[in-house]
Motif scaffolding. Structure first.
Motif, PDB file in Angstrom:
ATOM      1  N   MET A 402       1.107  -1.514   0.039  1.00  0.00           N
ATOM      2  CA  MET A 402      -0.586   0.211  -0.153  1.00  0.00           C
ATOM      3  C   MET A 402       0.727   1.191  -0.037  1.00  0.00           C
ATOM      4  O   MET A 402       0.743   2.335  -0.523  1.00  0.00           O
ATOM      5  CB  MET A 402      -0.731   0.060   0.860  1.00  0.00           C
ATOM      6  CG  MET A 402      -1.700  -0.963   1.440  1.00  0.00           C
ATOM      7  SD  MET A 402      -3.259  -0.840   2.121  1.00  0.00           S
ATOM      8  CE  MET A 402      -2.868  -1.368   3.587  1.00  0.00           C
ATOM      9  N   ILE A 403       2.305   1.542   0.448  1.00  0.00           N
ATOM     10  CA  ILE A 403       2.928   2.548   0.620  1.00  0.00           C
ATOM     11  C   ILE A 403       3.490   2.611  -0.463  1.00  0.00           C
ATOM     12  O   ILE A 403       3.890   3.253  -1.607  1.00  0.00           O
ATOM     13  CB  ILE A 403       4.131   1.831   1.380  1.00  0.00           C
ATOM     14  CG1 ILE A 403       3.676   1.812   3.250  1.00  0.00           C
ATOM     15  CG2 ILE A 403       5.056   3.306   1.288  1.00  0.00           C
ATOM     16  CD1 ILE A 403       5.182   1.307   3.690  1.00  0.00           C
ATOM     17  N   LEU A 434       8.608   6.002   8.672  1.00  0.00           N
ATOM     18  CA  LEU A 434       7.849   7.160   7.949  1.00  0.00           C
ATOM     19  C   LEU A 434       8.598   8.330   7.933  1.00  0.00           C
ATOM     20  O   LEU A 434       8.521   9.011   7.150  1.00  0.00           O
ATOM     21  CB  LEU A 434       7.070   7.714   9.285  1.00  0.00           C
ATOM     22  CG  LEU A 434       5.800   6.491   9.554  1.00  0.00           C
ATOM     23  CD1 LEU A 434       5.013   7.117  10.846  1.00  0.00           C
ATOM     24  CD2 LEU A 434       4.516   7.056   8.093  1.00  0.00           C
ATOM     25  N   ARG A 435      10.209   8.726   8.383  1.00  0.00           N
ATOM     26  CA  ARG A 435      10.866   9.562   8.704  1.00  0.00           C
ATOM     27  C   ARG A 435      11.110   9.327   7.086  1.00  0.00           C
ATOM     28  O   ARG A 435      11.634  10.367   6.680  1.00  0.00           O
ATOM     29  CB  ARG A 435      12.118   9.559   9.530  1.00  0.00           C
ATOM     30  CG  ARG A 435      11.210  10.576  10.809  1.00  0.00           C
ATOM     31  CD  ARG A 435      11.766  10.468  12.066  1.00  0.00           C
ATOM     32  NE  ARG A 435      11.672  10.793  13.410  1.00  0.00           N
ATOM     33  CZ  ARG A 435      11.838  10.330  14.244  1.00  0.00           C
ATOM     34  NH1 ARG A 435      13.066   9.477  14.394  1.00  0.00           N
ATOM     35  NH2 ARG A 435      11.435  11.155  15.173  1.00  0.00           N
ATOM     36  N   LEU A 446       1.271   8.981   7.377  1.00  0.00           N
ATOM     37  CA  LEU A 446       0.923   8.367   8.782  1.00  0.00           C
ATOM     38  C   LEU A 446      -0.264   8.044   8.542  1.00  0.00           C
ATOM     39  O   LEU A 446      -1.018   7.148   9.827  1.00  0.00           O
ATOM     40  CB  LEU A 446       1.168  10.140   9.707  1.00  0.00           C
ATOM     41  CG  LEU A 446       1.031   9.462  11.407  1.00  0.00           C
ATOM     42  CD1 LEU A 446       1.752   8.328  11.931  1.00  0.00           C
ATOM     43  CD2 LEU A 446       0.869  10.756  12.340  1.00  0.00           C
ATOM     44  N   PHE A 447      -1.143   8.423   7.880  1.00  0.00           N
ATOM     45  CA  PHE A 447      -2.897   8.667   7.784  1.00  0.00           C
ATOM     46  C   PHE A 447      -2.969   7.198   7.825  1.00  0.00           C
ATOM     47  O   PHE A 447      -3.662   5.922   8.439  1.00  0.00           O
ATOM     48  CB  PHE A 447      -3.292   9.188   6.995  1.00  0.00           C
ATOM     49  CG  PHE A 447      -2.686   9.126   5.533  1.00  0.00           C
ATOM     50  CD1 PHE A 447      -4.006   8.175   4.525  1.00  0.00           C
ATOM     51  CD2 PHE A 447      -2.165   9.111   4.704  1.00  0.00           C
ATOM     52  CE1 PHE A 447      -3.697   7.344   3.390  1.00  0.00           C
ATOM     53  CE2 PHE A 447      -1.103   8.705   3.603  1.00  0.00           C
ATOM     54  CZ  PHE A 447      -2.873   8.025   2.792  1.00  0.00           C
ATOM     55  N   LEU A 448      -1.751   6.710   7.081  1.00  0.00           N
ATOM     56  CA  LEU A 448      -2.333   4.728   6.486  1.00  0.00           C
ATOM     57  C   LEU A 448      -1.671   3.346   7.983  1.00  0.00           C
ATOM     58  O   LEU A 448      -2.344   3.107   8.058  1.00  0.00           O
ATOM     59  CB  LEU A 448      -0.674   4.525   5.360  1.00  0.00           C
ATOM     60  CG  LEU A 448      -1.392   3.325   4.457  1.00  0.00           C
ATOM     61  CD1 LEU A 448      -2.172   3.470   3.663  1.00  0.00           C
ATOM     62  CD2 LEU A 448      -0.635   2.765   3.541  1.00  0.00           C
ATOM     63  N   PHE A 449      -0.511   4.589   8.008  1.00  0.00           N
ATOM     64  CA  PHE A 449      -0.147   3.744   9.153  1.00  0.00           C
ATOM     65  C   PHE A 449      -0.615   4.039  10.372  1.00  0.00           C
ATOM     66  O   PHE A 449      -1.094   2.732  11.226  1.00  0.00           O
ATOM     67  CB  PHE A 449       1.318   4.876   9.446  1.00  0.00           C
ATOM     68  CG  PHE A 449       2.406   4.071   8.435  1.00  0.00           C
ATOM     69  CD1 PHE A 449       3.245   3.522   9.772  1.00  0.00           C
ATOM     70  CD2 PHE A 449       3.054   4.251   7.280  1.00  0.00           C
ATOM     71  CE1 PHE A 449       4.925   3.048   9.145  1.00  0.00           C
ATOM     72  CE2 PHE A 449       3.554   4.030   6.522  1.00  0.00           C
ATOM     73  CZ  PHE A 449       4.514   2.834   7.200  1.00  0.00           C
ATOM     74  N   ASP A 450      -1.362   5.007  10.636  1.00  0.00           N
ATOM     75  CA  ASP A 450      -2.561   4.513  12.039  1.00  0.00           C
ATOM     76  C   ASP A 450      -3.716   3.937  11.464  1.00  0.00           C
ATOM     77  O   ASP A 450      -4.425   3.334  12.438  1.00  0.00           O
ATOM     78  CB  ASP A 450      -3.332   6.356  12.204  1.00  0.00           C
ATOM     79  CG  ASP A 450      -2.317   7.345  13.023  1.00  0.00           C
ATOM     80  OD1 ASP A 450      -1.612   6.622  13.542  1.00  0.00           O
ATOM     81  OD2 ASP A 450      -2.630   8.408  12.709  1.00  0.00           O
TER      82      ASP A 450
END
Length: 880
Positions: A402-403, A434-435, A446-450
């Motif tokens: 997805m990333i 993420l960084r 971050l929206f996807l990771f959350d």
């Protein structure tokens, strides 16, 4: 580390945390471990060794007076610091050293611990022949992940400490010793030889390894670096067949990750009785010898290729870039699993890679729905090994995909390369990924990771479609069924931008148009073109309206199928048929097949039968076979049987499997003749052996004689010994279907004895649970006695098989054996499985008996009903 060879199931969304789970953190660091040196002498017949462990430590604080090391069940003889004897306390789990002089920043300490180990429980394993298995090889191998290195040498045993290491080991001739890094010296010492290995790049203790055996050594290379395969003598051809693509894989991953393979060599050592599929020790991967393929096994087994690329990917993700804490293990396991996908893409095709990803997603979804749901990153557990589940492997792989979908190919690989470049030879946490993405691409994901990493679950979509011919409007209604009704702001909802495509027959003039999916753009494929719109799906139920020039042939939800989700399509039959035939994406065709099978009827059966013959991708044909079997019409059987002629062994296997659903005299005859003729594939024969039991033991009107089927299966057991006991294990599963047969039970008990080849023995132990549910009280006692005796064996895989068998039983006595198994388990996984199986048994006891009677009555009714419906559909078709 690769996934294990077993799985367990349980019911909906149980919590992951078991009683006794607590938050785990890395300990405070007294300083930086710079180097670890093990100097050991093995006494293999006595399963023991002695030697010393020296640790060079650079303190980072003044005034530390006590150092605590992990050391389990070691016999500690003496401790010195800078050659001065120190006082120490040892409680069997931790070694506490009272420093005679407190630490000073910058003043290195050399800690030297003399110790010995006899009959270790874990960490290091002695394999040798015995009276039951006289042909077993003599081997010694280690397994450190997660926290088992402390069982074979004293250390600061957590992944946050990276150091260089060396191992010097004395072994009897003709055995060889393989370890991390480079072989810097070998010395003859009478009947012994001393091997001295040195690993110059820093790594954590769990990746330190030693493998000893009388191996054949096959040499290959990549850009001048040795690439070596070690296997039991006589299996050299299997080694080349199984691992021969390694140099090409090293080249491929070096390019993809943008960082050339970092270690001086790459060795793969195949060992006996290994407790995982593989383990990515730095520069020296250990693999189970069960991954070695013979010619026939290679027909329909790509698991070995996937295993080899998975462990190799870890040399970057896990070994070069090391996780700081177990809770972030998805970073390495997810990428190693995703590397199986990208290798499939490289070596086979984009379509096959898409199908591979679907299978990964399903394995995770099955764990999520039947075992527990959890966030991918959590530090609350009892033992770190519990985290090594389908949430970090398969779901992790889907998250990486997805990333990639969010960023596009070019930026995705840029982000991955930045992540490796910035963190090589260091430790990382999820935030570092993420960084790196933000640094390389400017994108904040971050929206996807959350939604997918820091909480559990995934969206379950229901998609409905209707066409308004007067207004030329397509209406799509999307429901997120994982959230309760009326809960629009629910934390269970996902907020995603999803492409929806409308499929049209391909116009000639469209052929020259550019490819690319932009909002409202045309995507051209070999047989249809998609008009695509991107919509934001973020409520429980939403309807979208699309003005279109013409009515579309089919509708593709989540074009490309890049999101991890489940999806149920509620489209009319003509649209589903068109999608099954023309959607360029194989996963969309599979979803259409599932929806058609739910509709049932002759039209769906004809469409699925055609797809089983004609779909270009074997994966789609495999899935279509499964769906055909769901349709209760005799015509479904006719459509299925044609698939037995498929050139692809995976498809034939799936067809045989599907025939188990169609329990009729016809399906019995077909499977029997296949079993008598044989098949080029081991797996097809194994499946046929299991399925014939499932069909013959059902309530058929023309019931085959039980003794004939048992004789057939007994024949398989007597004649089909072969690669990994796959075929005979199938026969054992077939016998277990005869739940009331004492003859079948007697045969099974025979094959649980010591001396039976291990894979077959394990399969038989599992089968005892299945057959137990219809046996007489006297025979049930025999099974319980047998499992009680087997539960005392200490081998990990035996314990897992015993737990799996007991979990299928319907007697409170099974709970008692499971409890004793849990109490004596030294492996956290066995403890967890035993506890999960206890709750299964408790559930079985309550409902199973009544359910079974109902199910049998229902099967009979379904059979009669099917005959009537099939006749009716035929009459209707004729009258048309």
């Amino acid at each position: 580390m690769s996934k294990s060879f077993f799985d367990t199931d349980n019911n909906a969304h149980k919590p992951f945390e078991l009683p006794g789970a607590r938050p785990h953190y890395n300990p405070d660091r007294p300083g930086q471990v710079e180097h670890i040196f093990l100097d050991l002498s093995l006494d293999i017949p006595k399963q023991s060794y002695q030697g010393s462990c020296s640790i060079r430590l650079l303190p980072i604080r003044n005034g530390i007076e006590r150092l605590t090391l992990d050391a389990v069940n070691l016999n500690i003889e003496s401790v010195q610091v800078d050659e001065v004897a120190q006082n120490f306390d040892y409680d069997g789990a931790q070694l506490s050293i009272q420093l005679s002089e407190a630490t000073q920043i910058g003043k290195r300490l050399l800690i030297a611990i003399a110790y010995s180990v006899a009959k270790p429980q874990r960490g290091i394993y002695f394999i040798q022949p015995d009276k039951h298995y006289p042909n077993k090889p003599t081997q010694v191998w280690t397994q450190g992940e997660d926290e088992d290195s402390r069982f074979w040498f004293p250390c600061f045993d957590y992944p946050g400490q990276l150091s260089t290491s060396e191992i010097r080991v004395r072994v009897p001739n003709p055995l060889v010793a393989i370890s991390n890094g480079e072989l810097i010296d070998t010395t003859e010492d009478g009947d012994y030889k001393i091997y001295h290995w040195s690993q110059q790049q820093v790594h954590p203790t769990y990746l330190m390894t030693l493998a000893v055996g009388d191996f054949a050594e096959i040499q290959d290379e990549w850009k001048g670096k040795p690439v070596t395969y070690y296997v039991e003598k006589g299996r050299e051809e299997d080694a080349k067949r199984s691992m021969g693509k390694t140099p090409r894989m090293i080249e491929f991953l070096s390019q993809k990750y943008g960082y050339p393979y970092a270690f001086p060599k790459y060795a793969q050592v195949c060992v006996d009785d290994f407790i995982f599929g593989g383990m990515e020790n730095t520069s020296t991967t250990l693999l189970t010898d069960r991954c070695l393929l013979d010619e026939r096994a290679a027909l329909d087994n790509r698991n070995t290729e996937s295993l080899v690329v998975h462990e190799l990917a870890h040399q970057w993700f896990g070994d070069l870039v090391v996780i700081k804490h177990w809770s972030h293990a998805w970073i390495k396991e997810g990428m190693a699993s995703y590397s199986e996908v990208i290798w499939t893409e490289q070596e086979y095709s984009l379509e096959e890679a898409a199908y591979y990803r679907l299978l990964e997603a399903r394995r995770y979804i099955s764990e999520d729905s039947s075992r527990y749901r959890r966030p991918m990153v959590t530090h609350v557990y009892r033992e770190a090994i519990e985290l090594y589940d389908r949430h970090i492997y398969e779901k992790g792989s889907c998250v990486y995909h997805m990333i990639r979908f969010q960023l596009g190919d070019e930026l995705f690989w840029q982000a991955i390369q930045t992540f490796i470049e910035d963190n090589a030879h260091k430790t990382v946490e999820t935030v570092d990924l993420l960084r790196a993405i933000e640094k390389a691409t400017g994108r904040n994901l971050l929206f996807l990771f959350d939604q997918y990493v820091y909480r559990g679950g995934h969206p379950d979509f229901k998609v409905a479609y209707s066409w308004d011919g007067d207004a030329n409007l397509a209406k799509i209604t999307v429901t997120q069924t994982q959230a309760a009704e009326g809960k629009n702001g629910s934390k269970d909802l996902f907020d995603l931008k999803i492409p929806i495509g409308f499929g049209y027959p391909l116009q000639e003039e469209a052929r020259s148009r550019e490819l690319g999916v932009k909002n409202n753009s045309q995507l051209q494929t070999h047989n249809s073109q998609l008009k695509t719109f991107v919509v934001r799906v973020n409520e429980r139920e939403q309807s979208f309206y699309f003005p279109l020039e013409n009515k579309p042939q089919f509708i593709s939800f989540d074009v490309g199928n890049n999101y991890l989700k489940t999806v149920a399509l509620e489209y009319p039959i003509p649209e589903l048929k068109a999608q099954l035939e023309s959607d360029p994406n194989p996963i969309s065709r599979i979803y259409a097949a599932e929806a058609l099978a739910k509709k049932g009827g002759l039209e769906a059966t004809i469409a699925l039968s055609a797809a089983l013959k004609n779909d270009p991708l074997w994966g789609v044909r495999v899935e279509v076979a499964k769906q055909l079997a769901q349709i209760n019409l005799d015509q479904a059987f006719d459509g299925l049987v044609i698939g037995l002629k498929d050139k692809n062994a995976y498809v034939r296997r799936s067809v045989v499997e599907a025939l188990a659903q169609i329990k009729t005299a016809e399906s019995y005859k077909v499977v029997r003749s296949l079993l008598q003729k044989g098949d080029p594939s081991y797996y097809v024969e194994a499946t046929a052996s299991r399925v014939i039991g499932a069909i013959a033991s059902a309530n058929l009107e023309e019931k085959p004689k039980e003794d004939k089927v048992l004789k057939l299966l007994k024949g398989v057991l007597e004649e089909k010994a072969g690669w990994n006991e796959v075929v005979r294990s199938g026969a054992v599963a077939g016998l277990a279907e005869f739940k009331t047969s004492e003859t079948a039970l007697n045969l099974l008990i025979e094959y649980t004895k010591l001396g039976v080849p291990q894979p077959l023995r394990l399969a038989t132990i599992r089968a005892l649970g299945k057959i137990s549910v219809g046996q007489s009280p006297v025979n049930l006692e025999r099974i319980l006695e047998k499992l009680t005796e087997l539960a005392k064996e200490t081998f990990f895989l035996t314990q897992v098989a015993v737990a799996a068998a007991l979990g299928q039983m319907e007697t409170p006595k099974a709970v008692r054996i499971l409890r004793s198994l849990a109490e004596q388990a030294v492996d956290g996984r066995v403890l967890r499985y035993a506890e999960e199986e206890i709750s299964k048994v408790q559930k079985n006891i309550g409902s199973e008996k009544t359910l079974r009677q109902l199910r049998e009555d229902f099967d009979q009714l379904k059979q009669q009903n099917q005959e009537l419906r099939s006749r009716l559909e035929n009459l209707e078709a004729k009258s048309k």
